[in-house]
Write an enzyme that holds these catalytic residues in place. Structure first.
Site, PDB file in Angstrom:
ATOM      1  N   SER A 159       3.426  -3.047  -9.060  1.00 62.27           N
ATOM      2  CA  SER A 159       3.799  -2.441 -10.350  1.00 62.27           C
ATOM      3  C   SER A 159       5.011  -3.140 -10.969  1.00 62.27           C
ATOM      4  O   SER A 159       5.024  -3.430 -12.167  1.00 62.27           O
ATOM      5  CB  SER A 159       4.081  -0.943 -10.195  1.00 62.27           C
ATOM      6  OG  SER A 159       5.035  -0.698  -9.181  1.00 62.27           O
ATOM      7  N   HIS A 214      -1.385   0.689  -3.322  1.00 60.05           N
ATOM      8  CA  HIS A 214      -0.027   0.829  -3.876  1.00 60.05           C
ATOM      9  C   HIS A 214       0.216   2.317  -4.178  1.00 60.05           C
ATOM     10  O   HIS A 214       0.137   3.141  -3.279  1.00 60.05           O
ATOM     11  CB  HIS A 214       0.089  -0.100  -5.091  1.00 60.05           C
ATOM     12  CG  HIS A 214       1.463  -0.280  -5.668  1.00 60.05           C
ATOM     13  ND1 HIS A 214       2.613   0.003  -4.983  1.00 60.05           N
ATOM     14  CD2 HIS A 214       1.869  -0.726  -6.899  1.00 60.05           C
ATOM     15  CE1 HIS A 214       3.671  -0.255  -5.752  1.00 60.05           C
ATOM     16  NE2 HIS A 214       3.238  -0.688  -6.921  1.00 60.05           N
ATOM     17  N   HIS A 246       3.500  -1.490   5.491  1.00 57.77           N
ATOM     18  CA  HIS A 246       4.171  -1.994   4.285  1.00 57.77           C
ATOM     19  C   HIS A 246       4.191  -3.513   4.310  1.00 57.77           C
ATOM     20  O   HIS A 246       4.279  -4.114   5.383  1.00 57.77           O
ATOM     21  CB  HIS A 246       5.606  -1.461   4.186  1.00 57.77           C
ATOM     22  CG  HIS A 246       6.159  -1.552   2.808  1.00 57.77           C
ATOM     23  ND1 HIS A 246       6.800  -2.672   2.345  1.00 57.77           N
ATOM     24  CD2 HIS A 246       6.123  -0.679   1.770  1.00 57.77           C
ATOM     25  CE1 HIS A 246       7.145  -2.477   1.095  1.00 57.77           C
ATOM     26  NE2 HIS A 246       6.752  -1.277   0.712  1.00 57.77           N
ATOM     27  N   ARG A 296      13.053   6.172   2.196  1.00 56.88           N
ATOM     28  CA  ARG A 296      12.594   7.120   1.167  1.00 56.88           C
ATOM     29  C   ARG A 296      11.712   8.198   1.812  1.00 56.88           C
ATOM     30  O   ARG A 296      11.671   9.334   1.356  1.00 56.88           O
ATOM     31  CB  ARG A 296      11.815   6.373   0.067  1.00 56.88           C
ATOM     32  CG  ARG A 296      12.642   5.289  -0.618  1.00 56.88           C
ATOM     33  CD  ARG A 296      11.780   4.448  -1.546  1.00 56.88           C
ATOM     34  NE  ARG A 296      10.703   3.785  -0.830  1.00 56.88           N
ATOM     35  CZ  ARG A 296       9.704   3.134  -1.402  1.00 56.88           C
ATOM     36  NH1 ARG A 296       9.644   3.055  -2.722  1.00 56.88           N
ATOM     37  NH2 ARG A 296       8.762   2.547  -0.686  1.00 56.88           N
ATOM     38  N   ASP A 339       4.901   7.023   0.447  1.00 56.83           N
ATOM     39  CA  ASP A 339       3.750   7.832   0.015  1.00 56.83           C
ATOM     40  C   ASP A 339       3.267   8.805   1.080  1.00 56.83           C
ATOM     41  O   ASP A 339       2.484   9.701   0.810  1.00 56.83           O
ATOM     42  CB  ASP A 339       2.598   6.907  -0.386  1.00 56.83           C
ATOM     43  CG  ASP A 339       2.960   6.064  -1.582  1.00 56.83           C
ATOM     44  OD1 ASP A 339       3.517   6.620  -2.542  1.00 56.83           O
ATOM     45  OD2 ASP A 339       2.707   4.851  -1.561  1.00 56.83           O
TER      46      ASP A 339
HETATM   47  N1  CMX Z   1      -3.930   1.446   8.627  1.00 59.00           N
HETATM   48  C1  CMX Z   1      -4.826   0.572   9.167  1.00 59.00           C
HETATM   49  N2  CMX Z   1      -4.708  -0.756   9.071  1.00 59.00           N
HETATM   50  C2  CMX Z   1      -3.622  -1.243   8.451  1.00 59.00           C
HETATM   51  C3  CMX Z   1      -2.627  -0.398   7.903  1.00 59.00           C
HETATM   52  C4  CMX Z   1      -2.830   1.001   7.991  1.00 59.00           C
HETATM   53  N3  CMX Z   1      -1.981   1.866   7.456  1.00 59.00           N
HETATM   54  N4  CMX Z   1      -1.679  -1.171   7.337  1.00 59.00           N
HETATM   55  C5  CMX Z   1      -2.054  -2.458   7.518  1.00 59.00           C
HETATM   56  N5  CMX Z   1      -3.235  -2.491   8.184  1.00 59.00           N
HETATM   57  C6  CMX Z   1      -4.028  -3.693   8.500  1.00 59.00           C
HETATM   58  C7  CMX Z   1      -4.315  -4.437   7.214  1.00 59.00           C
HETATM   59  O1  CMX Z   1      -5.429  -3.866   6.521  1.00 59.00           O
HETATM   60  C8  CMX Z   1      -4.585  -5.825   7.716  1.00 59.00           C
HETATM   61  O2  CMX Z   1      -5.889  -5.866   8.250  1.00 59.00           O
HETATM   62  P1  CMX Z   1      -6.824  -7.177   8.091  1.00 59.00           P
HETATM   63  O3  CMX Z   1      -6.117  -8.227   8.882  1.00 59.00           O
HETATM   64  O4  CMX Z   1      -8.127  -6.735   8.655  1.00 59.00           O
HETATM   65  O5  CMX Z   1      -6.875  -7.487   6.628  1.00 59.00           O
HETATM   66  C9  CMX Z   1      -3.590  -5.945   8.874  1.00 59.00           C
HETATM   67  O6  CMX Z   1      -3.257  -4.601   9.253  1.00 59.00           O
HETATM   68  C10 CMX Z   1      -2.311  -6.687   8.516  1.00 59.00           C
HETATM   69  O7  CMX Z   1      -1.734  -6.093   7.360  1.00 59.00           O
HETATM   70  P2  CMX Z   1      -0.149  -6.107   7.112  1.00 59.00           P
HETATM   71  O8  CMX Z   1       0.261  -7.537   6.989  1.00 59.00           O
HETATM   72  O9  CMX Z   1       0.531  -5.256   8.125  1.00 59.00           O
HETATM   73  O10 CMX Z   1      -0.027  -5.335   5.718  1.00 59.00           O
HETATM   74  P3  CMX Z   1      -0.137  -5.928   4.232  1.00 59.00           P
HETATM   75  O11 CMX Z   1       1.187  -6.505   3.873  1.00 59.00           O
HETATM   76  O12 CMX Z   1      -1.323  -6.805   4.067  1.00 59.00           O
HETATM   77  O13 CMX Z   1      -0.428  -4.608   3.379  1.00 59.00           O
HETATM   78  C11 CMX Z   1      -0.151  -2.311   2.846  1.00 59.00           C
HETATM   79  C12 CMX Z   1       0.552  -3.624   3.197  1.00 59.00           C
HETATM   80  C13 CMX Z   1       0.894  -1.278   2.431  1.00 59.00           C
HETATM   81  C14 CMX Z   1      -1.114  -2.541   1.669  1.00 59.00           C
HETATM   82  C15 CMX Z   1      -0.934  -1.818   4.111  1.00 59.00           C
HETATM   83  O14 CMX Z   1      -0.024  -1.537   5.151  1.00 59.00           O
HETATM   84  C16 CMX Z   1      -1.780  -0.602   3.838  1.00 59.00           C
HETATM   85  O15 CMX Z   1      -2.933  -0.758   3.401  1.00 59.00           O
HETATM   86  N6  CMX Z   1      -1.256   0.649   4.078  1.00 59.00           N
HETATM   87  C17 CMX Z   1      -1.942   1.860   3.744  1.00 59.00           C
HETATM   88  C18 CMX Z   1      -1.871   2.108   2.248  1.00 59.00           C
HETATM   89  C19 CMX Z   1      -0.488   2.523   1.805  1.00 59.00           C
HETATM   90  O16 CMX Z   1       0.136   3.395   2.410  1.00 59.00           O
HETATM   91  N7  CMX Z   1      -0.006   1.944   0.700  1.00 59.00           N
HETATM   92  C20 CMX Z   1       1.273   2.353   0.076  1.00 59.00           C
HETATM   93  C21 CMX Z   1       2.409   1.349   0.284  1.00 59.00           C
HETATM   94  C22 CMX Z   1       3.635   1.784  -0.449  1.00 59.00           C
HETATM   95  C23 CMX Z   1       3.412   1.694  -1.949  1.00 59.00           C
HETATM   96  O17 CMX Z   1       3.227   0.568  -2.444  1.00 59.00           O
HETATM   97  O18 CMX Z   1       3.376   2.725  -2.623  1.00 59.00           O
END
Ligand code: CMX
Length: 435
Positions: free
Chosen positions: A242, A272, A318, A327, A373
């Site tokens: 964002s 996000h 994250h 937070r 979140d």
């Molecule tokens: N549950 C299961 N798997 C997860 C996970 C979770 N909460 N968080 C990361 N992973 C997985 C990823 O999908 C990724 O899998 P692949 O290798 O199969 O693609 C792997 O772990 C590595 O990911 P990462 O490097 O740890 O995380 P990213 O930087 O790629 O993504 C985020 C970060 C937040 C998108 C991810 O942790 C996620 O999807 N979390 C759940 C959604 C969420 O809570 N989003 C809100 C974030 C805060 C905000 O922006 O508001």
């Protein structure tokens, strides 16, 4: 006159000089390198953006103008009988880098309330949305429509000097921050209540007025929750979807309204800002399945089922953070004080113990700890704001503070249009062969 604008007019020339000198002395210094994996991997960690309002440390979490979440709670002015920072004071801090006085904060409250009137056609636009259209899409539509009165766009087309762009960006930003509250209220009241929106109270603060347009201002505890919520979701440095989108679109000299609408469209994604909605869905489903059995065994089994199905655990992980999000902790403290016995809070609390263990064992995510979140939904539902499809709108109102604060500086510093370099896989292969 606006005290914040006056303060900015003093700060901007100094900052311009400072940046000019800094660049003259260090403009060619190297800050990092880019690997092939970073190009395919979402530019993670590439130092490429200027963002003044906040900086994120992977372990410590966010600092707003060098203040931690806790320091903001201690130092920023709160409401007369409250203790959470007023979002007005957070905005002042993000824009100026300074902690405002109570009078300065009050002037901002009054200015935002005074600017909150919506054009009739924007009200009609919201009223004409089908109730199947997600609140974030309605919000983005309404913010885009505010373009009709953009003083930045008018000033640009009338040929004002580039040195003055920030002033018009400021005016639009202040209007946007003010008007997003009755817009959100209208969306909420249309979708989930009787369609009647309470008027903005000119002598009340921003958090109160938001609670009021939603229909919850009779609960002072909820108003305090909103003040905390609006302060801590405002900014999370510049690289998140964002923040970066608002900054990018603004760099084309699209107005603050068009830039923020784009930013909100990014916030609406499930990875996000939509994660706060997803978390409550996830918690409610889990609660239905496990009932009152919060044992390790039952919760772990439930979580493994999700992971084995290839789904994510929303609210955990994250892109930058590697520890529990401060937070999240600020919201947990609020819950411990105000709703320690709430069964949904207890579930969130138990998950805080169980999920990191499961995600660590699962072995994929780089950060097994909760993010912002993960907690907001249970607080909101406790006070009766149960419609989780609306939650990201609240995040959007707060994020507007951070994105607008930066946009004002983008124009004050005369930043150019953004244009990083891209390559095809073929060209990358050739360049790597040559290297
Ligand atoms: N549950 C299961 N798997 C997860 C996970 C979770 N909460 N968080 C990361 N992973 C997985 C990823 O999908 C990724 O899998 P692949 O290798 O199969 O693609 C792997 O772990 C590595 O990911 P990462 O490097 O740890 O995380 P990213 O930087 O790629 O993504 C985020 C970060 C937040 C998108 C991810 O942790 C996620 O999807 N979390 C759940 C959604 C969420 O809570 N989003 C809100 C974030 C805060 C905000 O922006 O508001």
């Amino acid at each position: 006159a606006s005290p914040l604008k006056e303060r900015l007019a003093q700060l901007i020339p100094k900052r311009r000089e400072e940046v000019k000198k800094f660049r003259a002395e260090h403009g060619s210094d190297v800050l990092g390198e880019v690997t092939l994996n970073q190009i395919y991997g979402g530019a993670r960690g590439v130092p490429a953006l200027l963002w003044e309002g906040s900086v994120l440390d992977p372990n410590e979490g966010i600092r707003f103008r060098n203040l931690t979440v806790k320091e903001c709670q201690e130092k920023l002015p709160s409401a007369t009988h409250g203790k959470q920072p007023l979002p007005e004071s957070m905005f002042w801090l993000l824009v100026t880098g300074e902690v405002p006085t109570a009078n300065e904060v009050q002037a901002l409250s009054a200015e935002w309330a005074a600017r909150a009137q919506l054009p009739k056609f924007v009200e009609d636009l919201i009223d004409n949305c089908p109730n199947t259209l997600h609140p974030m899409a309605q919000l983005s539509l309404a913010i885009t429509a505010l373009e009709n009165d953009s003083v930045f766009s008018k000033a640009y087309h009338s040929g004002v000097s580039k040195a003055d762009y920030w002033q018009f960006t400021y005016e639009d930003s202040m209007d946007l921050i003010a008007k997003i509250v009755p817009i959100a209220g209208r969306i909420y009241r249309n979708l989930y209540r009787d369609g009647v929106v309470a008027p903005i109270q000119p002598d009340k603060d921003y958090g109160y007025n938001l609670a009021n347009v939603l229909g919850f201002s009779n609960n002072e505890e909820f108003v305090e929750l909103l003040r905390l919520y609006l302060s801590i979701h405002s900014d999370h440095e510049g690289g998140n979807v964002s923040a970066h989108t608002g900054h990018l679109v603004g760099s084309a000299l699209s107005s603050p309204f068009l830039s923020m609408a784009a930013s909100l469209n990014g916030l609406a994604g499930p990875l996000h800002g939509l994660a706060n909605q997803e978390v409550l869905d996830f918690l409610l489903k889990m609660k239905e399945s496990v009932g009152d059995d919060y044992s390790d065994e039952t919760l772990e089994k439930y979580l493994w089922n999700i992971l084995d199905n290839g789904q994510i655990v929303p609210g955990y992980g994250h892109a930058v953070l590697r520890k529990t999000d401060p937070r999240y902790l600020a919201q947990r403290d609020f819950a411990l004080e105000h709703l320690p016995e709430d069964p949904m809070f207890k579930l969130v609390s138990r998950l805080y113990e169980v999920v990191p263990r499961v995600l660590t064992k699962h072995g994929k995510t780089k950060n097994p700890f909760p993010n912002v979140d993960s907690h907001s939904g249970v607080l909101l539902q406790y006070y009766g704001l149960k419609e989780q499809t609306f939650y990201t709108v609240l995040f959007g109102i707060s994020r507007t503070l951070g994105v607008m604060a930066q946009l004002i500086w983008d124009r004050a510093l005369g930043l150019p249009i953004e244009r990083p370099k891209s390559f095809s896989t073929e060209v990358l292969k050739k360049r790597i062969e040559k290297a």
